[in-house]
Design an enzyme around this catalytic site. Structure first.
Site, short mmCIF file in Angstrom:
data_model
loop_
_atom_site.label_atom_id
_atom_site.label_comp_id
_atom_site.label_asym_id
_atom_site.label_seq_id
_atom_site.Cartn_x
_atom_site.Cartn_y
_atom_site.Cartn_z
N TYR A 1 0.86 -1.19 0.00
CA TYR A 1 0.00 0.00 0.00
C TYR A 1 0.90 1.24 0.00
CZ TYR A 1 -3.23 3.69 1.11
OH TYR A 1 -3.93 4.86 1.06
N ASP B 1 9.30 3.03 1.18
CA ASP B 1 8.16 3.78 1.68
C ASP B 1 8.04 3.48 3.18
OD1 ASP B 1 5.73 4.79 2.45
OD2 ASP B 1 4.60 3.97 0.76
N LYS C 1 3.10 10.40 7.95
CA LYS C 1 2.36 9.99 9.15
C LYS C 1 2.97 10.48 10.46
CE LYS C 1 -0.58 6.57 7.22
NZ LYS C 1 -0.44 5.60 6.15
C1 LIG Z 1 -0.64 5.91 4.74
C2 LIG Z 1 0.41 5.50 3.79
C3 LIG Z 1 0.63 6.22 2.60
C4 LIG Z 1 -0.23 7.40 2.20
O1 LIG Z 1 -0.13 8.46 3.09
P1 LIG Z 1 -1.32 9.58 3.11
O2 LIG Z 1 -0.80 10.60 4.07
O3 LIG Z 1 -2.55 8.87 3.57
O4 LIG Z 1 -1.45 10.10 1.73
C5 LIG Z 1 1.65 5.80 1.78
N1 LIG Z 1 2.42 4.74 2.08
C6 LIG Z 1 2.24 4.04 3.21
C7 LIG Z 1 3.14 2.88 3.51
C8 LIG Z 1 1.23 4.38 4.10
O5 LIG Z 1 1.03 3.65 5.21
#
Ligand SMILES: *Cc1c(COP(=O)(O)O)cnc(C)c1O
Length: 430
Positions: free
Chosen positions: A144, A245, A274
């Site tokens: 994701y 990521d 986050k």
């Molecule tokens: C939440 C998340 C995203 C997206 O971040 P947003 O601030 O919701 O756009 C991308 N990559 C990972 C691994 C995430 O957990």
């Protein structure tokens, strides 16, 4: 809040991944502090979610609040084009210092998904500048990376319903998700399909993008560090970029400051978000190496083609600086270790239960994968009645509390989770 407020909400306001014709119930929160949410009706819930990985220091933290209030009195925002400011410089200096050495050029963006867009665009511009057409990304199933189109194109095709966007979404390469768990014995066979895909497309791949160690929203799967070491080696051999990521895993959640540390590797591009601001403001970052940054800058465009309106927002940077100061004090390490030990003790014994397919724990993350899908509305209500905030989805009930949670608060969360597993009516028939 009146009943008509809630009617208005149901009729006019989208919530994440919900229907306008059959909206799920929403719970009005009046305030939040420490590890607790206070509902409008006076009830107090222990928070098991950290507002989706973000609120690592809990809510209403005095140091975060003070830093933001001070910044508001100077300026909440100013454009970043042609202007710089102390909060951004302090933050980027910290990020460069705390991430592995080769990462030294920082792009500040406004949300996780945008950081992923930025990282992917960096990879594309990097290859363009080198005079090679490489436009594909290789990633893992069950990943994701966000909800914008570039990010979606590397999300798990099944979970994010790529069939809906066929013909519009970039077509990328998906290797099977890792099966060997974090604590399992390494099995060479696990990575063979990935290695084959990598070899077959090695002249088209711009970058490999993945969530190191923990695949979050795509399945809460926790995999073996050897995966990362192998992929790092493959990328090095071919000069292919590796994008990590760490938007969910960054800032201590897995027991290391960054999940890549479990494998002793570093990425060419690192996405953060986050918990970057301790969950107080929206802010993200994509860090890269000097070599990648300079290659892009010397290419045909002469610059990196991105610049959000709210880039480097001073208020968000101030929150991030306060959050990183709290992390620098080091208390998170023993807090996360304590949470991991308690989650192990409380969740591991649930393994044998009829509803339970698997239990996974790493750092301050505890996951129970169930055999049947959860009845989200019913289970949510069950948890709220027991004074806890746990947001399950699909076949996953999971906990990722703020680091400062007390052991009795954590016990309340794990007790509620265990109790739910004894209620067959909270699950949907297959
Ligand atoms: C939440 C998340 C995203 C997206 O971040 P947003 O601030 O919701 O756009 C991308 N990559 C990972 C691994 C995430 O957990």
């Amino acid at each position: 809040m009146t009943p008509s407020d809630l009617d208005f909400d149901a009729r006019h306001i989208w919530h994440p991944y919900t229907s306008m014709t059959q909206p799920l119930p929403v719970y009005p929160v009046a305030s939040a502090s420490g590890c607790e949410l206070q509902l409008e009706n006076g009830a107090t819930l222990v928070d098991g979610m950290s507002s989706w990985w973000a609120a690592i220091h809990g809510y209403n933290h005095p140091q975060l609040n003070a830093a933001m209030k001070q910044q508001i009195d100077r300026m909440s925002h100013v454009m970043f084009g042609g202007i710089t400011h102390q909060p951004a410089i302090d933050l980027c200096r910290r990020l460069v210092a705390m991430t592995p050495a080769p990462l030294e050029c920082v792009f500040l963006a406004d949300s996780g998904s945008v950081a992923v867009e930025v990282a992917m665009k960096m990879a594309l511009q990097y290859w363009h500048a080198r005079g090679e057409t490489r436009q594909r990304f290789l990633t893992l199933r069950h990943g994701y990376h966000g909800d914008t189109f570039g990010a979606m194109s590397v999300c798990c095709p099944d979970n994010s319903m790529h069939s809906l966007w066929k013909g519009y979404l970039a077509e990328n390469l998906f290797a099977p998700a890792p099966q060997v768990g974090f604590n399992d014995d390494w099995d060479e066979r696990d990575i063979v399909p990935f290695a084959r895909l990598f070899a077959a497309h090695r002249h088209d791949i711009a970058a490999v993008i993945l969530e190191p160690i923990v695949q979050g929203a795509g399945g809460m799967r926790i995999y073996h560090p050897e995966w990362l070491r192998r992929i790092r080696r493959m990328c090095d051999r071919e000069g292919i970029l590796l994008i990590a990521d760490e938007i969910a895993t960054g800032f201590g959640r897995t027991g290391k400051l960054f999940a890549c540390e479990h494998a002793g590797i570093s990425a060419d591009i690192l996405c953060l978000g986050k918990a970057l601001t301790g969950g107080a403001m929206t802010l993200s970052a994509a860090l890269t190496t000097r070599q990648v940054a300079e290659t892009i800058s010397d290419g045909a465009a002469g610059c990196f083609m991105h610049g959000p309106t709210f880039m480097g927002n001073p208020l968000a940077c101030a929150a991030a600086n306060a959050s990183l100061s709290l992390l620098e004090s080091g208390a998170w390490q023993s807090q996360v270790q304590g949470i991991e030990n308690q989650l192990e003790q409380a969740l591991r014994p649930l393994t044998g239960m009829a509803e339970v397919a698997d239990v996974r724990v790493l750092g301050a993350i505890g996951v129970v994968e169930t055999r049947r899908r959860v009845n989200m509305a019913a289970l949510q209500q069950f948890f709220v009645e027991r004074g806890v905030w746990i947001r399950p989805f699909g076949r996953l009930i999971y906990l990722m509390p703020p680091y400062l949670i007390t052991s009795s608060q954590l016990e309340k969360l794990t007790d509620a989770l265990a109790a739910a597993l004894q209620r067959p009516e909270l699950f949907l028939d297959a």
